[in-house]
Structure formats: C-alpha cells, structure tokens
Design an enzyme around this catalytic site. Structure first.
Site, PDB file in Angstrom:
ATOM      1  N   LYS A   1     -36.612  50.200 -17.499  1.00 42.69           N
ATOM      2  CA  LYS A   1     -37.788  50.102 -18.370  1.00 42.69           C
ATOM      3  C   LYS A   1     -38.945  49.378 -17.676  1.00 42.69           C
ATOM      4  CE  LYS A   1     -37.409  45.551 -19.256  1.00 42.69           C
ATOM      5  NZ  LYS A   1     -38.427  44.492 -19.228  1.00 42.69           N
TER       6      LYS A   1
ATOM      7  N   GLY B   1     -31.803  27.980 -14.218  1.00 47.03           N
ATOM      8  CA  GLY B   1     -33.042  28.743 -14.206  1.00 47.03           C
ATOM      9  C   GLY B   1     -33.836  28.427 -15.450  1.00 47.03           C
ATOM     10  N   ALA B   2     -34.914  27.651 -15.297  1.00 50.11           N
ATOM     11  CA  ALA B   2     -35.694  27.185 -16.447  1.00 50.11           C
ATOM     12  C   ALA B   2     -36.943  28.019 -16.671  1.00 50.11           C
ATOM     13  CB  ALA B   2     -36.068  25.716 -16.253  1.00 50.11           C
ATOM     14  N   GLY B   3     -36.873  29.308 -16.281  1.00 50.15           N
ATOM     15  CA  GLY B   3     -37.960  30.215 -16.620  1.00 50.15           C
ATOM     16  C   GLY B   3     -37.983  30.473 -18.112  1.00 50.15           C
TER      17      GLY B   3
ATOM     18  N   MET C   1     -37.194  33.174 -20.132  1.00 49.51           N
ATOM     19  CA  MET C   1     -36.038  33.742 -20.809  1.00 49.51           C
ATOM     20  C   MET C   1     -34.812  32.859 -20.668  1.00 49.51           C
ATOM     21  SD  MET C   1     -34.745  35.869 -22.825  1.00 49.51           S
ATOM     22  CE  MET C   1     -35.878  37.242 -23.003  1.00 49.51           C
ATOM     23  N   GLY C   2     -34.605  32.283 -19.495  1.00 52.06           N
ATOM     24  CA  GLY C   2     -33.482  31.376 -19.332  1.00 52.06           C
ATOM     25  C   GLY C   2     -33.544  30.222 -20.313  1.00 52.06           C
TER      26      GLY C   2
END
Length: 344
Positions: free
Chosen positions: A196, A8-10, A12-13
């Site tokens: 949240k 997962g290269a988003g 955060m990843g």
C-alpha cells in the site's frame, strides 16, 4: 499484568503501547540511538515529541543503553523501528534475545530477491537468524499512529506462525477501539500492507494534478487510481503466495495512507509537476518508506517480466511510479492501460 518492551520510540512504536497500557500492562518504551531526544522529552513532559500526544502515565522510558534493564521480566518485545532500521534491529536486538520471548513487529515492508521474489520482514529475520528460533509476529492493517493515540476505532491483523501465541498477544492489546484479527498467513498480511505504501504514492498523484489544474480537490481520478491500485495489489498478492482475503488489510491501509500519511506529501508534489529530486528536497527530513517499497516492488516485478513470469501490462501503475521516482519520468498517468474487457 504482562510486561511489554517496545524498542523504537517512533510514532507507531510509541502508539501501539497505548491500548496495552490501558489494559493494565506495564509498557517500557526504549529509544533507538536516533530516539534519544524523544525519550528525554517524554520523560520530562509525558508527551511524545513528534506524535504530539500525551502518552499514558504508566509508560516507563529507557535509552537504548538500558535495553537489558527494560527487557528484564518482559513477556513480549515489540519492534517499533522503521524499514530503515530493520538490519539494525536484527543485529542489535534480535540476535541477543532469549528464544522464549515472542516478538511483534509494527514495521511494514518487503525485501526483493534477485529472482523477483518478495518476502516480508519476519521471513527475512528468520533467514538471517539461522538456527535461532524466535516467535516472529507482525501487525498489518488500516491504522495510523496519531489516530491510534486518539483512540479512533479500527481493526488490524496480527500475523505469525503460531495461533496460540497470537491469541495471547491479542489479549494484551485488544480494546473497544483497537480490534484485532489473527492470521497465520504472514506473507499475505505483511505483503498486502507493505504494498500500500507504493500505491498510496500513486493515488495521491491525482491530488497534485488536480491542484495544479484548477486548485480544486477532485475524487474521480483518485478513486480510479485507488481501484487500479487494488487490482495490481491483488495480482502481487497472488505472486507472493498470499491469500486473496488479505487484500482487505492492504486496501484499508491504502485508504488511510492516502488521506493521512506522509506519502500523500510526496505524491501531491509529484502530481503538481515537481521532479522527484525537487520534491525530496522540499520534504527533507521526512521518512518516506513508500519510496523504498515502491522501488523494491517494481524491481521485483521487472525481474519477473524479464523472465516471462508476468506481463508488463499487468502492472502499469506500479511501473509508472517507478519511472517517476527512479528514472526521471514526468507524471503521465497511463489511463488507457487500465481498461479491460470482461465477457462472462
């Protein structure tokens, strides 16, 4: 040196590998089928396409078709997918992993059940995997991807069932700016930080309302909605069986999301008076996990209300957010519903 494979290269990843790389570990970033352009761009430039930061030179990049190559010799797998990719990750990655390879997930979210129960993703994975036993761990706390990439100091919690495994994972990532607490209260940590998202949308309604009223940024209303959010989040924590001390991770994450997250965009537009449909049209292409979490959490609470397990008056802010995004209601903050009496 350990080998850490991130699927997962988003944003955060991709960011969470930075402290690990600085600790001398080998980081292999694997794109999902939706991340192909991010991987190509990073290979060519060393920069993340959407994060717009340089990634460590030691990063290695792989398209999803090369997952097996990226997993060869790995000591840890990090799940960097969003809530929308949870089932894809389960079917295409977790079901094929060796049981000896621990997993650390950055995905924040919950699944709601027909009986009103809410469970975090590690528990959902455990149920779906059946007899396969993987070490499923997760991250929670006040940390945005771009500020982690900028090395701005924060602290988070790594949670899982085995404290010894958690200690080993912590050693891979901890730096002077990325500080890590450990907890075996998975449902407490994960549900606190998932909730949240819904409440950040609620707090930022006040931003849009102020802009519509006089074009100024006011803080009384934001702070009041923040306080009510923490009150309701503590009640939800109790409902799911999580320790009350985990509210620090939820409240911290709520704060940073209000000021720096994508949820601020949708909350502000709704507060300015746009309908939910018009606001979503304006933000076309923006991933909004807050909508998913708010819907699931409110749906669970409404089921519990119907059973008599909780009272409607205990969750006025959450239920109003649900009415706005799922029932076509306009923004009318139920201020009087927040008032209490306390006699000691």
């Amino acid at each position: 040196m350990a080998v850490i494979t991130i699927v997962g290269a988003g944003m955060m990843g991709s960011s969470i590998g930075i402290p690990a790389a600085e600790n001398g570990n080998e980081v292999r970033l694997v794109g999902t089928p939706l991340d192909s352009e991010i991987i190509r761009h990073a290979k060519a430039t060393g920069e993340h396409l959407t994060l717009k930061r340089k990634l460590p030179e030691s990063y290695r990049y792989y398209p999803f078709e090369q997952l097996n190559q990226a997993l060869a010799g790995a000591d840890l797998l990090v799940s960097g997918v969003s809530s929308f990719g949870v089932d894809w990750f389960l079917e295409n990655v977790l079901r094929t992993l060796p049981e000896t390879l621990p997993v650390l997930a950055v995905t924040k979210g919950m699944i709601d059940r027909e009986d009103g129960a809410l469970i975090p993703y590690p528990h959902y994975y455990r149920e779906k995997l059946g007899t396969r036993h993987l070490s499923l761990n997760a991250v929670g706390g006040p940390c945005t991807s771009y500020e982690l990439a900028d090395r701005d100091p924060t602290y988070v919690a790594f949670c899982g069932e085995d404290i010894q495994i958690l200690r080993r994972i912590k050693a891979l990532f901890e730096t002077s700016y990325y500080n890590i607490s450990l907890s075996t209260d998975v449902i407490g940590v994960e549900c606190a930080v998932a909730m949240k998202n819904a409440y950040a949308l609620a707090v930022t309604l006040a931003v849009g309302m102020a802009q519509k009223r006089d074009g100024k940024l006011h803080y009384n209303s934001q702070a009041a909605l923040f306080a009510q959010s923490v009150r309701e989040m503590r009640r939800l924590l109790s409902l799911v069986g999580g320790g009350d001390e985990n509210i620090v991770y939820g409240a911290g994450d709520l704060y940073v999301t209000v000021f720096g997250g994508r949820t601020r965009l949708i909350g502000t537009l709704l507060g300015e008076g746009l309908s939910f449909e018009k606001a979503m049209e304006k933000l076309s292409g923006v991933t909004l996990e807050s909508i998913v979490i708010a819907t699931r959490t409110a749906r669970a609470v409404r089921r519990l209300i119907a059973r008599g397990a909780v009272r409607e008056e205990d969750f006025p802010l959450l239920l109003h957010v649900d009415e706005i995004i799922n029932r076509g209601a306009s923004v009318e903050i139920p201020w009087k519903a927040f008032e209490t009496e306390s006699v000691r």
